[in-house]
Design an enzyme around this catalytic site. Structure first.
Site, PDB file in Angstrom:
ATOM      1  N   GLU A  26      20.737  11.923  -2.953  1.00  0.00           N
ATOM      2  CA  GLU A  26      19.927  11.699  -1.750  1.00  0.00           C
ATOM      3  C   GLU A  26      19.602  13.049  -1.110  1.00  0.00           C
ATOM      4  OE1 GLU A  26      21.667   9.023   1.129  1.00  0.00           O
ATOM      5  OE2 GLU A  26      19.882   9.125   2.406  1.00  0.00           O
ATOM      6  N   ASN A 176      16.108   0.056   1.330  1.00  0.00           N
ATOM      7  CA  ASN A 176      17.524   0.432   1.308  1.00  0.00           C
ATOM      8  C   ASN A 176      18.182  -0.004   2.604  1.00  0.00           C
ATOM      9  OD1 ASN A 176      19.944   2.175   0.451  1.00  0.00           O
ATOM     10  ND2 ASN A 176      19.447   3.010   2.472  1.00  0.00           N
ATOM     11  N   GLU A 177      19.284  -0.679   2.505  1.00  0.00           N
ATOM     12  CA  GLU A 177      20.034  -1.136   3.692  1.00  0.00           C
ATOM     13  C   GLU A 177      19.069  -1.673   4.744  1.00  0.00           C
ATOM     14  OE1 GLU A 177      23.017   1.799   4.852  1.00  0.00           O
ATOM     15  OE2 GLU A 177      24.165   1.332   3.039  1.00  0.00           O
ATOM     16  N   TYR A 250      31.606   0.741   0.507  1.00  0.00           N
ATOM     17  CA  TYR A 250      32.316   1.991   0.794  1.00  0.00           C
ATOM     18  C   TYR A 250      33.747   1.678   1.231  1.00  0.00           C
ATOM     19  CZ  TYR A 250      28.067   4.855   0.671  1.00  0.00           C
ATOM     20  OH  TYR A 250      26.945   5.528   0.271  1.00  0.00           O
ATOM     21  N   GLU A 304      25.670   1.918  -4.153  1.00  0.00           N
ATOM     22  CA  GLU A 304      26.395   2.923  -3.368  1.00  0.00           C
ATOM     23  C   GLU A 304      27.846   2.466  -3.290  1.00  0.00           C
ATOM     24  OE1 GLU A 304      24.733   4.230   0.408  1.00  0.00           O
ATOM     25  OE2 GLU A 304      22.686   4.013  -0.381  1.00  0.00           O
TER      26      GLU A 304
HETATM   27  O1  AHR Z   1      25.306   7.605   1.180  1.00  0.00           O
HETATM   28  C1  AHR Z   1      25.023   7.918   2.513  1.00  0.00           C
HETATM   29  C2  AHR Z   1      24.315   6.785   3.227  1.00  0.00           C
HETATM   30  O2  AHR Z   1      25.154   5.665   3.253  1.00  0.00           O
HETATM   31  C3  AHR Z   1      23.062   6.267   2.591  1.00  0.00           C
HETATM   32  O3  AHR Z   1      21.947   7.011   2.924  1.00  0.00           O
HETATM   33  C4  AHR Z   1      22.949   4.886   3.148  1.00  0.00           C
HETATM   34  O4  AHR Z   1      22.270   4.012   2.288  1.00  0.00           O
HETATM   35  C5  AHR Z   1      24.390   4.473   3.406  1.00  0.00           C
HETATM   36  O5  AHR Z   1      24.560   3.982   4.661  1.00  0.00           O
END
Ligand code: AHR
Length: 508
Positions: A26, A176-177, A250, A304
């Protein structure tokens, strides 16, 4: 207690898609500039502007697929800013500007990213801006990339910019998100967007693999609502095909897991517990989709994932880039158990992209100036690449559990994580010893075949589970390989505490 793992050669889960071993780049902090890109005129050894050492090391681990340009960054990205002569490209505000004060120079755009993918033999996966641009602009990006030479004006523009042959980009993530940084939409709103972008873009290619935005672990119900709407539209007709459904997972450390380099045993286990919880998340998301659309072949794409230290007081690293983190054996074991989960669910998960490749979150590299360090996670990917395109086998684990108490709550987690696969008569078993204070004897019982001679055992461990690789000590933790010979159906190996191990053996 001795750990026993039963491996049945006839009990197949499915083929492990190499894309499970995918990456994510990114335009954020030091990922692109000073990470992968140093520029053609740099004194730092480079290939066409890309950091040579990183390119060579990345190629070795077979990176399969790379997602780009974000993340959140994608949601304000205008692809036209990143084409044409580099000296004429505009400087723009980066989505992450508010955090690290960097402007976007657009020196790495579509052509450069495709070049990077070619250098490392990976497929590109583009994340489309579905918030701040028009559907036509998104469609035009696909046209620019994929229309054959000499056809449309956009294909001719690509040729003028140095690429007569189409890029043939297959994977396109639409948004994305979208529940957060990507527009704060409801699942129903996003479903309309997905439909709109998908239907309009379908006309520019026969082999486009669209990926819809799914939830992160905090909003699992997004999926039910999204698919309710999707189904409702399906009955009305004209819903674009869906190749994949994206999930983000995450392991977010807001302080309960210590800091990157300092943590107690309990904090170590807490991180592993949250990491292991990805498995029920994948399972339940898959069930929700199947309940809504029993006939669908859509696969899960965890585009992710990784450990994200978000606690106060970032650890200062030379780059001081946004979200730059050092790694230790803790990140290595977490990566290993995550990849084991993907292998064990390869009939559901068709792609995964660790966040992110370099200088950011759970990275495989730390780079600054002329120095490029491979982290402990890099070596896990190196050890696990043997699973790509192999057949995943069911394993049954009988191991001791670890019990720990945090914030007044007691938890119990297994001390061993494992996955196994077979390809061309070679069995590969990858293990993570989650126990931080105890080596473990593990017996691998083989059913439906025999161990047939020679093999290797590769061990990634260190004298302290808090060790990792750094600019000062870049090779502190590296894997050690040893030859083994085994016949029969029983093999016992010692797995050091807090380690990652690969056992590779011929079987007949
Ligand atoms: O990986 C960092 C960020 O985490 C990304 O830009 C986003 O998609 C997520 O919230």
């Amino acid at each position: 207690m001795m750990t026993k793992i039963d491996i049945r050669l006839k009990d197949e889960i499915g083929l492990i898609n190499p894309n499970i071993y995918g990456h994510f780049i990114e335009h954020l902090g030091g990922v692109v500039y000073d990470g992968i890109w140093v520029g053609e005129d740099s004194e730092i050894p480079n290939i066409k502007g890309f950091r040579r050492e990183l390119v060579e090391k990345l190629k070795e681990i077979k990176p399969s697929v790379i997602r780009w340009p974000g993340g959140c960054f994608a949601e304000t990205y205008n692809w036209r800013d990143g084409i044409g002569p580099r000296e004429q490209r505009p400087t723009t505000v980066n989505w992450w500007y508010m955090n690290d004060g960097k402007l976007e120079t657009n020196q790495v755009g579509t052509h450069e990213f495709i070049e990077f993918c070619r250098l490392v033999n990976a497929e590109p996966y583009f994340a489309v801006n579905a918030t701040t641009t028009t559907v036509l602009e998104a469609r035009n990006w696909i046209e620019y990339c994929n229309m054959p030479q000499g056809t449309t004006t956009l294909a001719q523009e690509r040729e003028k910019n140095g690429a007569p042959e189409p890029f043939n980009v297959k994977y396109w993530g639409l948004g994305n998100e979208s529940w957060g940084g990507g527009g704060c939409m409801t699942p129903e709103d996003y479903c309309h967007i997905y439909r709109k972008y998908g239907i309009i873009s379908k006309s520019v290619g026969p082999d486009l693999h669209f990926i819809a935005c799914g939830p992160y672990e905090g909003i699992p119900e997004w999926t039910e609502k999204f698919f309710d709407k999707y189904n409702e539209m399906y009955t009305v007709g004209r819903v674009p095909p869906m190749f994949g459904y994206s999930l983000h997972y995450y392991v977010t450390n807001t302080g309960t897991m210590g800091s990157e380099l300092e943590y107690t045993d309990t904090q170590w286990y807490e991180m592993m517990r949250i990491g292991l919880d990805m498995e029920p998340f994948i399972q339940s998301q898959y069930e929700m989709i199947r309940a809504a659309m029993p006939e669908t072949s859509v696969g899960l794409i965890v585009d992710e994932w990784g450990v994200w230290h978000l606690q106060n007081g970032r650890h200062p690293l030379p780059g001081n880039y946004l979200f730059e983190q050092p790694s230790t054996m803790r990140e290595a074991v977490l990566a290993a158990l995550s990849l084991n989960i993907f292998n064990n669910h390869c009939n559901k998960v068709i792609m995964a992209n660790v966040a992110q490749l370099v200088n950011c979150i759970h990275s495989l590299f730390l780079a600054k100036g002329s120095t490029c360090v491979a982290t402990t996670t890099y070596y896990v990917f190196d050890m696990y690449k043997i699973h790509q395109n192999a057949t995943s086998l069911k394993t049954e684990i009988d191991c001791k559990s670890v019990t720990f108490t945090i914030d007044g709550e007691t938890h119990c987690i297994p001390s061993i994580s494992c996955s196994a696969s077979i390809k061309d008569g070679i069995l590969a078993v990858t293990l993570a010893n989650i126990a931080v204070d105890e080596d473990q004897e593990v017996t691998l019982n083989l059913y439906g075949g025999q161990y047939a001679g020679e093999g290797t055992i590769v061990v990634l461990s260190s004298s302290s589970h808090k060790n990792g690789n750094s600019f000062e000590d870049p090779y502190k933790v590296t894997p050690v390989e040893q030859f083994i010979a085994q016949t029969g159906s029983e093999l016992t190996v010692t797995i050091p505490k807090a380690s990652v191990v690969l056992v590779r053996l011929n079987v007949s």
